[in-house]
Design a protein around this motif. Structure first.
Motif, PDB file in Angstrom:
ATOM      1  N   PHE A 171       0.948  -8.961  -1.600  1.00  0.00           N
ATOM      2  CA  PHE A 171       0.867 -10.233  -1.088  1.00  0.00           C
ATOM      3  C   PHE A 171       0.149 -11.163  -2.047  1.00  0.00           C
ATOM      4  CE2 PHE A 171       0.968 -13.532   2.096  1.00  0.00           C
ATOM      5  CZ  PHE A 171      -0.244 -13.939   2.001  1.00  0.00           C
ATOM      6  N   VAL A 172       0.941 -12.426  -2.128  1.00  0.00           N
ATOM      7  CA  VAL A 172       0.075 -13.533  -2.779  1.00  0.00           C
ATOM      8  C   VAL A 172      -0.235 -14.766  -2.084  1.00  0.00           C
ATOM      9  CG1 VAL A 172       0.313 -15.299  -4.784  1.00  0.00           C
ATOM     10  CG2 VAL A 172       1.210 -12.861  -5.273  1.00  0.00           C
ATOM     11  N   SER A 173       0.698 -15.204  -1.504  1.00  0.00           N
ATOM     12  CA  SER A 173       0.614 -16.284  -0.480  1.00  0.00           C
ATOM     13  C   SER A 173       1.585 -16.427   0.319  1.00  0.00           C
ATOM     14  CB  SER A 173       0.325 -17.582  -1.385  1.00  0.00           C
ATOM     15  OG  SER A 173       0.172 -18.673  -0.354  1.00  0.00           O
ATOM     16  N   ALA A 174       1.513 -17.087   1.732  1.00  0.00           N
ATOM     17  CA  ALA A 174       2.497 -17.206   2.634  1.00  0.00           C
ATOM     18  C   ALA A 174       2.232 -18.669   3.275  1.00  0.00           C
ATOM     19  CB  ALA A 174       2.469 -16.277   3.690  1.00  0.00           C
ATOM     20  N   ILE A 175       3.247 -19.212   3.982  1.00  0.00           N
ATOM     21  CA  ILE A 175       3.111 -20.610   4.683  1.00  0.00           C
ATOM     22  C   ILE A 175       4.077 -20.541   5.828  1.00  0.00           C
ATOM     23  CG2 ILE A 175       4.908 -21.545   3.231  1.00  0.00           C
ATOM     24  CD1 ILE A 175       3.596 -24.354   3.381  1.00  0.00           C
ATOM     25  N   ASN A 176       3.489 -20.904   7.041  1.00  0.00           N
ATOM     26  CA  ASN A 176       4.372 -20.760   8.408  1.00  0.00           C
ATOM     27  C   ASN A 176       5.243 -22.024   8.356  1.00  0.00           C
ATOM     28  OD1 ASN A 176       2.784 -22.815   9.175  1.00  0.00           O
ATOM     29  ND2 ASN A 176       1.481 -21.351  10.944  1.00  0.00           N
ATOM     30  N   ALA A 177       5.755 -22.051   9.542  1.00  0.00           N
ATOM     31  CA  ALA A 177       6.805 -23.193   9.898  1.00  0.00           C
ATOM     32  C   ALA A 177       6.067 -24.687   9.963  1.00  0.00           C
ATOM     33  CB  ALA A 177       7.682 -22.913  10.904  1.00  0.00           C
ATOM     34  N   MET A 178       4.893 -24.413  10.349  1.00  0.00           N
ATOM     35  CA  MET A 178       4.254 -25.543  10.648  1.00  0.00           C
ATOM     36  C   MET A 178       3.254 -26.008   9.269  1.00  0.00           C
ATOM     37  SD  MET A 178       4.877 -26.485  13.381  1.00  0.00           S
ATOM     38  CE  MET A 178       3.854 -27.907  13.749  1.00  0.00           C
ATOM     39  N   GLY A 179       3.069 -25.164   8.217  1.00  0.00           N
ATOM     40  CA  GLY A 179       2.661 -25.537   6.886  1.00  0.00           C
ATOM     41  C   GLY A 179       1.318 -25.145   6.709  1.00  0.00           C
ATOM     42  N   SER A 180       0.828 -24.078   7.635  1.00  0.00           N
ATOM     43  CA  SER A 180      -0.353 -23.620   7.532  1.00  0.00           C
ATOM     44  C   SER A 180      -0.217 -22.099   6.490  1.00  0.00           C
ATOM     45  CB  SER A 180      -0.967 -22.903   8.813  1.00  0.00           C
ATOM     46  OG  SER A 180      -1.228 -23.651   9.780  1.00  0.00           O
ATOM     47  N   THR A 181      -1.539 -22.177   5.520  1.00  0.00           N
ATOM     48  CA  THR A 181      -1.221 -21.218   4.446  1.00  0.00           C
ATOM     49  C   THR A 181      -2.187 -20.212   4.266  1.00  0.00           C
ATOM     50  OG1 THR A 181      -2.503 -22.914   3.033  1.00  0.00           O
ATOM     51  CG2 THR A 181       0.009 -23.076   2.968  1.00  0.00           C
ATOM     52  N   ILE A 182      -1.988 -19.196   3.856  1.00  0.00           N
ATOM     53  CA  ILE A 182      -2.937 -18.052   3.568  1.00  0.00           C
ATOM     54  C   ILE A 182      -2.784 -17.591   2.087  1.00  0.00           C
ATOM     55  CG2 ILE A 182      -3.329 -17.219   5.843  1.00  0.00           C
ATOM     56  CD1 ILE A 182      -1.171 -15.091   5.493  1.00  0.00           C
ATOM     57  N   TYR A 183      -3.837 -17.113   1.447  1.00  0.00           N
ATOM     58  CA  TYR A 183      -3.808 -16.737   0.174  1.00  0.00           C
ATOM     59  C   TYR A 183      -4.634 -15.317  -0.029  1.00  0.00           C
ATOM     60  CZ  TYR A 183      -2.620 -21.462  -1.110  1.00  0.00           C
ATOM     61  OH  TYR A 183      -1.861 -22.665  -1.095  1.00  0.00           O
ATOM     62  N   VAL A 184      -4.350 -14.455  -0.949  1.00  0.00           N
ATOM     63  CA  VAL A 184      -4.857 -13.508  -1.298  1.00  0.00           C
ATOM     64  C   VAL A 184      -6.312 -14.013  -2.073  1.00  0.00           C
ATOM     65  CG1 VAL A 184      -3.783 -13.029  -3.629  1.00  0.00           C
ATOM     66  CG2 VAL A 184      -4.916 -11.021  -2.338  1.00  0.00           C
ATOM     67  N   ASP A 185      -7.402 -13.268  -1.751  1.00  0.00           N
ATOM     68  CA  ASP A 185      -8.417 -13.942  -2.509  1.00  0.00           C
ATOM     69  C   ASP A 185      -8.480 -14.095  -4.057  1.00  0.00           C
ATOM     70  OD1 ASP A 185     -10.955 -11.864  -0.076  1.00  0.00           O
ATOM     71  OD2 ASP A 185      -9.928 -13.889   0.081  1.00  0.00           O
ATOM     72  N   SER A 186      -7.742 -13.320  -4.751  1.00  0.00           N
ATOM     73  CA  SER A 186      -7.700 -13.258  -6.150  1.00  0.00           C
ATOM     74  C   SER A 186      -7.196 -14.709  -6.777  1.00  0.00           C
ATOM     75  CB  SER A 186      -7.013 -11.993  -6.780  1.00  0.00           C
ATOM     76  OG  SER A 186      -5.878 -11.996  -6.152  1.00  0.00           O
ATOM     77  N   VAL A 187      -6.351 -15.366  -5.824  1.00  0.00           N
ATOM     78  CA  VAL A 187      -5.622 -16.468  -6.543  1.00  0.00           C
ATOM     79  C   VAL A 187      -6.104 -17.649  -5.894  1.00  0.00           C
ATOM     80  CG1 VAL A 187      -3.610 -15.174  -6.909  1.00  0.00           C
ATOM     81  CG2 VAL A 187      -3.881 -16.563  -4.678  1.00  0.00           C
ATOM     82  N   LYS A 188      -6.991 -17.543  -4.955  1.00  0.00           N
ATOM     83  CA  LYS A 188      -7.609 -18.791  -4.334  1.00  0.00           C
ATOM     84  C   LYS A 188      -8.196 -19.763  -5.116  1.00  0.00           C
ATOM     85  CE  LYS A 188      -8.315 -16.939   0.640  1.00  0.00           C
ATOM     86  NZ  LYS A 188      -9.571 -16.534   1.437  1.00  0.00           N
ATOM     87  N   GLY A 189      -7.702 -20.971  -5.181  1.00  0.00           N
ATOM     88  CA  GLY A 189      -8.228 -22.191  -6.080  1.00  0.00           C
ATOM     89  C   GLY A 189      -7.427 -22.274  -7.286  1.00  0.00           C
ATOM     90  N   ARG A 190      -6.385 -21.252  -7.669  1.00  0.00           N
ATOM     91  CA  ARG A 190      -5.579 -21.564  -8.714  1.00  0.00           C
ATOM     92  C   ARG A 190      -4.196 -21.541  -8.254  1.00  0.00           C
ATOM     93  NH1 ARG A 190      -4.837 -17.500 -12.160  1.00  0.00           N
ATOM     94  NH2 ARG A 190      -5.336 -15.700 -10.779  1.00  0.00           N
TER      95      ARG A 190
END
Length: 127
Positions: free
Chosen positions: A51-70
């Protein structure tokens, strides 16, 4: 049925930036158009898809820690396109990057919970 097509990968040097795109067409089983979460995953040679990142229908996002900020995920519903902006690329980012979508609205990390997948785009980062 939802179809996903990625683009934007390539061979770059460490420190460069890329923007990956995922054009999608068709519909999921949801009665509400565009009411589905989408995500980016990657698979490096000899490794499992992660997993790298995901976004829901409303625009909320999540990231794997290793890519946060980049890495930054975004979506343009009018253009039916998902994006992944990748800055300060590192050799360990080398992988095939795939986009995915779910039939319901939640953005999750679990690869098994995504119902539709693109073919992927190769990103290779040289040091």
């Amino acid at each position: 049925q939802l179809q996903l097509v990625e683009s934007g990968g390539g061979l770059v040097q460490a420190g460069d930036s890329l923007r990956l795109s995922c054009a999608h067409s068709g519909r999921t089983v949801s009665p509400v158009p565009m009411d589905y979460a989408m995500g980016w995953f990657r698979q490096a040679p000899g490794k499992e898809r992660e997993f790298v990142s995901a976004i829901n229908a409303m625009g909320s996002t999540i990231y794997v820690d290793s890519v946060k900020g980049r890495f930054t995920i975004s979506r343009d519903k009018a253009k039916k396109t998902l994006y992944l902006q990748i800055n300060n690329l590192k050799p360990e980012d080398t992988a095939v990057y795939s986009c995915a979508a779910r039939n319901n609205g939640g953005a999750v990390r679990n690869v098994a919970l995504y119902d539709y997948w693109g073919q992927g785009t190769q990103v290779t980062v040289s040091s």
